[in-house]
Design an enzyme around this catalytic site. Structure first.
Site, short mmCIF file in Angstrom:
data_model
loop_
_atom_site.label_atom_id
_atom_site.label_comp_id
_atom_site.label_asym_id
_atom_site.label_seq_id
_atom_site.Cartn_x
_atom_site.Cartn_y
_atom_site.Cartn_z
N ARG A 19 -10.54 -29.22 -1.56
CA ARG A 19 -10.07 -28.21 -2.17
C ARG A 19 -10.37 -26.85 -1.11
O ARG A 19 -9.70 -25.97 -0.88
CB ARG A 19 -11.44 -27.73 -3.22
N TYR A 55 7.50 -8.83 -13.12
CA TYR A 55 7.17 -10.21 -13.77
C TYR A 55 6.27 -10.08 -14.76
O TYR A 55 5.32 -9.49 -14.70
CB TYR A 55 6.96 -11.22 -12.85
N ASP A 115 5.87 -8.71 -3.83
CA ASP A 115 6.09 -10.16 -4.36
C ASP A 115 7.47 -10.55 -4.00
O ASP A 115 8.51 -9.91 -4.29
CB ASP A 115 6.18 -9.84 -6.03
N LYS A 135 9.63 -21.03 -7.36
CA LYS A 135 11.19 -20.79 -7.51
C LYS A 135 11.79 -21.12 -6.15
O LYS A 135 12.00 -22.44 -5.81
CB LYS A 135 11.09 -19.15 -7.51
C1 LIG Z 1 7.49 -16.85 -11.64
C2 LIG Z 1 7.06 -15.36 -10.83
C3 LIG Z 1 5.73 -15.38 -10.72
C4 LIG Z 1 4.49 -16.11 -11.34
O1 LIG Z 1 4.58 -17.49 -10.60
P1 LIG Z 1 4.02 -18.86 -11.31
O2 LIG Z 1 4.56 -19.92 -10.10
O3 LIG Z 1 5.02 -19.09 -12.42
O4 LIG Z 1 2.63 -18.75 -11.68
C5 LIG Z 1 5.39 -14.07 -10.07
N1 LIG Z 1 6.33 -13.29 -9.75
C6 LIG Z 1 7.60 -13.59 -9.89
C7 LIG Z 1 8.60 -12.52 -9.37
C8 LIG Z 1 8.00 -14.80 -10.47
O5 LIG Z 1 9.18 -15.00 -10.72
#
Ligand SMILES: *Cc1c(COP(=O)(O)O)cnc(C)c1O
Length: 383
Positions: A46, A98, A169, A194
Site C-alpha cells: 500500500r 465530468y 484534469d 482513459k
Molecule cells: C473518467 C473521468 C474521471 C474519473 O475517473 P475514473 O477513473 O472513472 O474514476 C475524471 N475526469 C475525467 C475527465 C474523466 O473522463
C-alpha cells in the site's frame, strides 16, 4: 529525452536482477526486512510497490513534473487532492466537468464543509469568484463533454496572483497533446482509465505535481486512505503508455475526419471538436495544445433519448458505453450516462442537453468508422 522515448523508457530500466526489459509485475503485499526497518525501500505494497514506482516515474516524466502518485481510480486521485483542504476552504471549478467529479464535490466534500463555486470557463469569471477562503481552481481542458478549451496559463496567472493553486484534469488531452504544468498549472489529474491505459481494460488515476510539500501531503494520503492501484494494473498502464504517442496521433487523425464528416451531415445540428477551424476554441487549442485529441461531441436534429437509441442500435462497430480513450470507438449519451449525476437544471445550463452525443473516436480504420456512423445516422424516426 523526447516524449515518445520517455513513454517507453522513463522509470523503466531493465530489471537489475534478471535483465528483463519489461518492468515485472511485483505481485507481493510485503517485503522481507534485513533488520527492523532495514529494507530495500519497500515495506508494504500500500505504501510502495516497484511496479507502481516505475509507473509513477514514467507519468511524472511525461507531464514534465517532479512527482507522480497513482490511485485505484481517477476519482480516488481527486479525493486525495480535496482531502488536502480543510472545512471552510473554497474551490472554484469550471462548470463543464465530468459528472463524477461534480458528484464528489457536491455529495462527498460539501457535507464535510468545503465550499464550491461553479463558473464558466472564461478566465475573468474565475477572478470574480475569488474569496479569501479560495484555495483551488479546478479545471478540465478540453472539457467533458463539450470540448471547450480553458486558457490554462491565463487562469493560472490569476490564481497565483491570489495565492491559489490550479488543478487541471488532463484526461481528455493526455500528456501527448498537453502538459499543463508547463502552462503554469500546479497539479495534473488523470483518469488513467482513459487514454493513458488506452485499452479499456483497467480503472486508475494519477496526480502529477511539482510542489514538494503538496506532494508529501498527497503521498501521505495515498497511503493513509489506501486507494492504490494493484501491481497488475500498474503493469497494464505501463504497457499502454508505450504506445501513447502512436495511439494519440491516430485518435486525432480519425477524429478530425469524422468531425468533418459530421459537420456536413444534415442530421447533425452542431459539432464540438476543437480541431475544426470553425470551432470557437480552435485558436486557443492551437496555442496551448500540440493537437486536438480524439473526443467529439455533436447534437442530433430533433434529438432525444429515443432518437439517440435508434441511432445507437444501428451501429455495428461503435459501441454504446461509458468511458473513453480506448482503442475501440465508444459512443455515449451524456445527459443520461456520464452526466446523470448532475441535476438536469445544471446540465441544461452548461449545454448537456437531450440531443447531445459524445463519441470517443478509436483507432480502427477511419473509413469503417465513417461508414458505420453514416449508416447509423440513417435511423428511422418512427422506431
Ligand atoms: C473518467 C473521468 C474521471 C474519473 O475517473 P475514473 O477513473 O472513472 O474514476 C475524471 N475526469 C475525467 C475527465 C474523466 O473522463
Amino acid at each position: 529525452m523526447k516524449f515518445t522515448t520517455k513513454t517507453i523508457h522513463a522509470g523503466q530500466k531493465p530489471d537489475k536482477a534478471t535483465g528483463a526489459v519489461t518492468v515485472p509485475i511485483y505481485q507481493t503485499s510485503t517485503y522481507k526486512q534485513d533488520e527492523i526497518n532495514v529494507h530495500k525501500g519497500f515495506e508494504y505494497s500500500r505504501s510502495g510497490n516497484p511496479t507502481r514506482q516505475a509507473l509513477e516515474e514514467c507519468l511524472a516524466a511525461l507531464e514534465n513534473g517532479r512527482f507522480a502518485l497513482t490511485f485505484s481510480s481517477g476519482l480516488a486521485a481527486e479525493h486525495a487532492v480535496l482531502s488536502t483542504l480543510k472545512p471552510g476552504d473554497h474551490v472554484i471549478a469550471a462548470e463543464d466537468m465530468y459528472g463524477g467529479t461534480y458528484r464528489l464535490f457536491e455529495q462527498v466534500f460539501k457535507p464535510y464543509g468545503l465550499q464550491f463555486t461553479y463558473v464558466s470557463g472564461n478566465t475573468g469569471d474565475f477572478e470574480k469568484a475569488v474569496k479569501p477562503e479560495t484555495k483551488l481552481f479546478w479545471i478540465e481542458s478540453p472539457t467533458n463533454p463539450l470540448l471547450r478549451i480553458i486558457d490554462i496559463s491565463g487562469v493560472s496567472a490569476i490564481a497565483h496572483k491570489n495565492n491559489i493553486k490550479v488543478v487541471v484534469d488532463n484526461t481528455f488531452a493526455s500528456p501527448f497533446f498537453q502538459q499543463p504544468l508547463l502552462l503554469g498549472a500546479d497539479l495534473v489529474v488523470h483518469s488513467t482509465t482513459k487514454y493513458i491505459g488506452g485499452h479499456s481494460d483497467l480503472i486508475g488515476g494519477a496526480l502529477i505535481v511539482n510542489d514538494e510539500e503538496w506532494y508529501a501531503k498527497l503521498k501521505f494520503l495515498q497511503n493513509a486512505i489506501g486507494a492504490v492501484p494493484c501491481a497488475f494494473d500498474c503493469w497494464l498502464m505501463l504497457r499502454g503508455i508505450k504506445t501513447l504517442s502512436v495511439r494519440m496521433k491516430q485518435h486525432e487523425e480519425n477524429a478530425l475526419r469524422i468531425a468533418t464528416f459530421l459537420e456536413s451531415h444534415q442530421r447533425i445540428t452542431q459539432v464540438y471538436y476543437p480541431g475544426l477551424p470553425s470551432n470557437p476554441f480552435h485558436n486557443l487549442a492551437k496555442k496551448q495544445m500540440t493537437g486536438f485529441g480524439g473526443m467529439i461531441s455533436f447534437k442530433l436534429l430533433q434529438g432525444d433519448e429515443k432518437a439517440a437509441n435508434s441511432f445507437f442500435k444501428k451501429l455495428k462497430i461503435v459501441s454504446l458505453a461509458e468511458s473513453l480513450g480506448g482503442v475501440e470507438s465508444l459512443i455515449c449519451y451524456p445527459s443520461a450516462m456520464t452526466h446523470a449525476s448532475m441535476p438536469e437544471e445544471q446540465r441544461n445550463a452548461i449545454g448537456v442537453t437531450k440531443d447531445l452525443i459524445r463519441l470517443s473516436v478509436g483507432i480502427e480504420d477511419v473509413e469503417d468508422l465513417i461508414e458505420d456512423v453514416s449508416q447509423g445516422l440513417n435511423y428511422s424516426r418512427t422506431i
